[in-house]
Design a protein around this motif. Structure first.
Motif, short mmCIF file in Angstrom:
data_model
loop_
_atom_site.label_atom_id
_atom_site.label_comp_id
_atom_site.label_asym_id
_atom_site.label_seq_id
_atom_site.Cartn_x
_atom_site.Cartn_y
_atom_site.Cartn_z
N ALA A 230 49.22 5.26 81.49
CA ALA A 230 48.07 5.29 80.59
C ALA A 230 48.08 6.55 79.74
O ALA A 230 47.75 6.53 78.55
CB ALA A 230 46.78 5.20 81.39
N LEU A 231 48.47 7.67 80.35
CA LEU A 231 48.53 8.92 79.60
C LEU A 231 49.53 8.82 78.44
O LEU A 231 49.26 9.29 77.33
CB LEU A 231 48.92 10.06 80.55
N LEU A 232 50.66 8.21 78.70
CA LEU A 232 51.68 8.08 77.65
C LEU A 232 51.24 7.18 76.51
O LEU A 232 51.81 7.24 75.41
CB LEU A 232 52.99 7.56 78.25
N PRO A 236 46.25 10.43 71.00
CA PRO A 236 45.53 11.67 70.65
C PRO A 236 45.78 12.79 71.64
O PRO A 236 45.95 13.94 71.24
CB PRO A 236 44.07 11.22 70.63
N PHE A 237 45.82 12.48 72.94
CA PHE A 237 46.05 13.54 73.92
C PHE A 237 47.48 14.06 73.81
O PHE A 237 47.70 15.28 73.90
CB PHE A 237 45.78 13.03 75.34
N LEU A 238 48.45 13.18 73.61
CA LEU A 238 49.83 13.63 73.45
C LEU A 238 49.96 14.51 72.21
O LEU A 238 50.71 15.50 72.21
CB LEU A 238 50.77 12.43 73.35
N ALA A 239 49.23 14.17 71.15
CA ALA A 239 49.25 15.01 69.96
C ALA A 239 48.64 16.38 70.26
O ALA A 239 49.12 17.41 69.77
CB ALA A 239 48.47 14.34 68.83
N LEU A 240 47.60 16.40 71.08
CA LEU A 240 46.99 17.67 71.48
C LEU A 240 47.99 18.54 72.24
O LEU A 240 48.07 19.75 72.02
CB LEU A 240 45.75 17.41 72.33
N VAL A 241 48.75 17.93 73.14
CA VAL A 241 49.77 18.68 73.88
C VAL A 241 50.81 19.25 72.92
O VAL A 241 51.22 20.41 73.03
CB VAL A 241 50.44 17.78 74.94
N GLY A 242 51.24 18.43 71.95
CA GLY A 242 52.21 18.90 70.98
C GLY A 242 51.70 20.06 70.15
O GLY A 242 52.40 21.06 69.94
N LEU A 243 50.47 19.95 69.66
CA LEU A 243 49.89 21.04 68.88
C LEU A 243 49.71 22.29 69.73
O LEU A 243 49.93 23.41 69.25
CB LEU A 243 48.54 20.60 68.30
N ASN A 244 49.33 22.10 70.98
CA ASN A 244 49.13 23.26 71.83
C ASN A 244 50.43 23.98 72.14
O ASN A 244 50.42 25.18 72.46
CB ASN A 244 48.43 22.87 73.14
N THR A 245 51.56 23.30 72.04
CA THR A 245 52.85 23.96 72.22
C THR A 245 53.04 25.03 71.16
O THR A 245 53.58 26.12 71.44
CB THR A 245 53.99 22.94 72.16
N VAL A 246 52.60 24.75 69.94
CA VAL A 246 52.66 25.75 68.87
C VAL A 246 51.79 26.96 69.22
O VAL A 246 52.21 28.11 69.08
CB VAL A 246 52.21 25.14 67.53
N ALA A 347 42.33 30.29 74.72
CA ALA A 347 42.57 30.03 76.15
C ALA A 347 41.49 29.15 76.77
O ALA A 347 41.80 28.12 77.38
CB ALA A 347 42.72 31.35 76.91
N PRO A 348 40.21 29.49 76.62
CA PRO A 348 39.19 28.63 77.23
C PRO A 348 38.93 27.34 76.45
O PRO A 348 38.76 26.28 77.05
CB PRO A 348 37.95 29.51 77.25
N ALA A 349 38.91 27.42 75.12
CA ALA A 349 38.55 26.24 74.33
C ALA A 349 39.59 25.14 74.43
O ALA A 349 39.25 23.96 74.53
CB ALA A 349 38.34 26.64 72.86
N SER A 350 40.87 25.51 74.40
CA SER A 350 41.92 24.49 74.45
C SER A 350 41.94 23.79 75.79
O SER A 350 42.10 22.56 75.87
CB SER A 350 43.28 25.12 74.16
N THR A 351 41.77 24.55 76.87
CA THR A 351 41.79 23.94 78.20
C THR A 351 40.56 23.08 78.43
O THR A 351 40.64 22.00 79.03
CB THR A 351 41.91 25.02 79.28
N ALA A 352 39.40 23.57 77.97
CA ALA A 352 38.18 22.77 78.09
C ALA A 352 38.30 21.48 77.28
O ALA A 352 37.84 20.42 77.70
CB ALA A 352 36.97 23.57 77.63
N LEU A 353 38.94 21.57 76.12
CA LEU A 353 39.16 20.40 75.28
C LEU A 353 40.04 19.38 76.00
O LEU A 353 39.73 18.18 76.04
CB LEU A 353 39.81 20.82 73.96
N ALA A 354 41.12 19.85 76.61
CA ALA A 354 42.02 18.95 77.34
C ALA A 354 41.32 18.35 78.56
O ALA A 354 41.46 17.16 78.84
CB ALA A 354 43.28 19.70 77.76
N ALA A 355 40.56 19.18 79.28
CA ALA A 355 39.87 18.69 80.48
C ALA A 355 38.84 17.62 80.12
O ALA A 355 38.70 16.61 80.83
CB ALA A 355 39.19 19.85 81.20
N ALA A 356 38.11 17.84 79.03
CA ALA A 356 37.08 16.89 78.64
C ALA A 356 37.67 15.63 78.02
O ALA A 356 37.04 14.57 78.05
CB ALA A 356 36.11 17.55 77.67
N ALA A 357 38.85 15.72 77.45
CA ALA A 357 39.50 14.54 76.86
C ALA A 357 40.06 13.62 77.92
O ALA A 357 40.31 12.43 77.66
CB ALA A 357 40.61 14.98 75.91
#
Length: 433
Positions: A230-232, A236-246, A347-357
């Motif tokens: 389901a994650l794959l 939108p979440f995969l795009a978030l992971v990609g952007l967060n790599t930057v 640091a806090p906003a990105s992780t909170a965003l991922a957790a809430a997504a």
């Protein structure tokens, strides 16, 4: 017309974690334990290579291969850690990860050959991956269980505690190994093991973070047991992971690149590197709580985009610095303030965003997968910097500025398709404000 941020991504259930009033306890102990954990990391981080050079006869070239292999062994760990956190809860995984690291550092003190080096390093590497793949889920569970802070604030507080621990441990190590005696290195390894073991005991004994009711799988046929498949499908979440790599790449470049830049490009005194890094650590440790308390007022995507803009400005400032820059030390410190501000926000906003997504039943797997953005950035950063620095001293900073600016714009576009509960604090996850 509906708010575009309210649209859910494909295959992401709309169910959100239901807070369990009074279910969480030991928040202060958890913060203290994370600081002790980071103290252990800080104690040993400066010695990760030098330790084996001092205490074994293994050649430097072989050491590099062994340590790289040990870290490569740990790369699949987040996949297992995420599934385990969803099945049994994140806190037991955190405790187990700290126990693994304690065992690894105890093993460090007794190695005398290549095989011992590999397995001691592998124990620590696997423990580190398990830890970072579960600790954010534990924090989010604590917030959802009626903890004192919102998830955004929790991540800020934990980031400050971690930075303070790392800085304190590094300072202690710098003092105690100045004499260069082999026995001192062994003492540091034992001290690091004690830190991790103490943190594990504190969390196991005093911290409770009940998982939200929606996090428990209810059947064997499908539904809430979507897992990584389901994650794959969650684009939108995969795009978030990609952007967060930057953004993760930007976050590691200060510590990685600054010593080389100060020496080879700016041709400044070596003390400037330590002063800048210490100032950054001090500000993060001191300002994380007040900044984190204000973050829930704003859209998480906007906070991350602002951090990207600050990293863009920092990279551009680094690109124009040179050996003839007037007031070089002040200019470098001022540029680093931009980096520090970006770190405090991201640091806090990105992780909170991922957790809430993440859907409630798969938050462990989602946040473990999110950690791959940092793993990929850590792997790519050395080659990224050294290759571009060889082209021109400004090249890595100009490329980073372009990537960060594009990443910030990408997050703003992603805001339209992420769940509303992820973008807006208090829209369905994250505990009390």
């Amino acid at each position: 017309m509906p708010d575009p941020a309210s649209r859910e991504p494909v295959a992401t259930p709309t169910a959100t974690p239901a807070a369990i009033p009074g279910g969480s306890r030991g928040g202060a102990v958890l913060v203290a334990a994370l600081a002790v954990d980071s103290l252990g990391n800080g104690l040993f981080l400066p010695l990760s290579l030098v330790f084996f050079l001092e205490l074994t006869e293994v050649p430097l070239a072989l050491l590099g291969v062994l340590l790289t292999a040990a870290n490569a062994l740990a790369l699949p760990v987040p996949l297992w850690a995420g599934a385990l956190a969803d099945r049994v809860g994140a806190l037991p995984v955190v405790v187990g990860a700290q126990a693994l690291q304690a065992a690894g550092f105890l093993a460090h003190a007794h190695v005398d050959g290549p095989v011992g080096v590999f397995w001691a390093a592998a124990l620590v590497a696997v423990g580190v991956r398990f830890f970072w793949s579960s600790v954010f889920t534990a924090r989010a569970d604590h917030a959802d269980g009626g903890g004192r802070w919102a998830a955004d604030t929790w991540f800020s507080v934990a980031n400050g505690a971690r930075t303070a621990g790392l800085a304190g441990g590094g300072l202690v190590t710098g003092v105690v190994v100045a004499d260069g005696r082999a026995g001192t290195y062994v003492v540091v390894a034992h001290a690091a093991a004690t830190c991790f073991a103490s943190a594990a005991v504190l969390i196991a004994a005093f911290v409770r973070a009940p998982r939200p009711a929606g996090a428990r799988p209810v059947d064997r046929a499908g539904g809430r047991r979507g897992g990584y498949a389901a994650l794959l499908r969650d684009r939108p979440f995969l795009a978030l992971v990609g952007l967060n790599t930057v953004f993760a790449l930007a976050s590691v470049l200060l510590g990685l690149a600054l010593p080389t830049v100060v020496r080879e490009d700016l041709r400044a005194a070596s003390w400037l590197t330590g002063a800048v890094l210490a100032g950054n650590a001090l500000l993060v440790a001191v300002l994380s709580v007040p900044v984190g308390a204000r973050l829930p007022r704003h859209r998480r995507t906007r906070v991350v985009a602002l951090a990207a803009a600050l990293w863009t400005a920092w990279a551009l400032a680094m690109a124009v610095l040179g050996p003839g820059t007037p007031g070089l030390a002040v200019a470098l410190a001022a540029a680093t303030l931009l980096f520090t501000a970006a770190e405090l926000l991201h640091a806090p906003a990105s992780t909170a965003l991922a957790a809430a997504a993440a859907p409630a039943h798969a938050r462990g797997r989602y946040l473990a997968s999110f950690q791959y953005s940092f793993a990929f950035a850590s792997i790519a950063a050395p080659a990224f910097f050294t290759t571009l620095f060889a082209v021109g001293t400004a090249a890595p900073w100009l490329v980073l500025a372009a990537l960060s600016a594009a990443g910030g714009g990408g997050v703003l576009l992603l805001e339209r398709v992420l769940p509303r509960r992820a973008v807006h604090h208090g829209a369905g996850t994250g505990a009390r404000g």
